[in-house]
Design an enzyme around this catalytic site. Sequence first.
Site, short mmCIF file in Angstrom:
data_model
loop_
_atom_site.label_atom_id
_atom_site.label_comp_id
_atom_site.label_asym_id
_atom_site.label_seq_id
_atom_site.Cartn_x
_atom_site.Cartn_y
_atom_site.Cartn_z
N LEU A 100 0.85 -1.19 0.00
CA LEU A 100 0.00 0.00 0.00
C LEU A 100 0.89 1.24 0.00
CD1 LEU A 100 -2.83 -0.76 2.60
CD2 LEU A 100 -3.08 -0.44 0.13
N HIS A 117 -2.91 -2.38 -12.89
CA HIS A 117 -3.40 -3.63 -12.31
C HIS A 117 -3.64 -4.60 -13.46
CE1 HIS A 117 -5.33 -6.07 -9.26
NE2 HIS A 117 -6.26 -6.34 -10.16
#
Length: 203
Positions: A100, A117
Amino acid sequence: MPEAPSPPRLAVFASGGGSNLQALIDAHERGDLPAPVALVIVNKAKAGARERARKHGIPEVHVNLRGVDLREQPDPDSRILELLRAHEIDVVVLAGWLALVSPRILEAFPDRVVNIHPGPLPRFGGKGMYGLHVHRAVLEAGVEQSGPTVHLVDPRYDEGPVLAHIPVPVAEGDTPESLQQRVLRAEHALYWRVIRDRFCEPA
Ligand code: GAR
């Protein structure tokens, strides 16, 4: 004549082999992407991205995010922010960064942290959804199309606003590995274009 603004300087954050990093470097070197990769940060000492950066004379730094010792000075976020400032970075590009990004970094670069992604979002995103896990989930769901998604980063996994997605058809007999290869090729074609269109002034 007013001087043309200089293109934004990119920092690429990578945890793995760095093929997306390579595609960004290549796009810059052939003149397609005005923004240079000015810094590479890895969170794994053995990340292949380091060697790719070195080969192109790009500074690369390993920042250990694990087992954070609060007595360690500076802490990893402060170290990353210091590096970003020292290298005059304008945009943070996550390319296979499997961690993160902390709110402190996001606040310092509002709407200037992007991620790629390897699957459609939001359906195939979230915690634990990275690399082959994504391709496995896509095949198990039996959908006809996968494909990479580029999005702005917020403090949660894979949830920021989507900037672009290109569909990649799932083929008969695909394995997670074969699908990964096809999606990766699409990632390499997509990421630099989105960064150019979003952050670079038109030529
Ligand atoms: C890429 O497929 C990227 O989309 C994925 O990791 C791979 C890194 O490959 N990222 C994620 O799964 C993030 N959730 P690379 O190191 O060869 O660029």
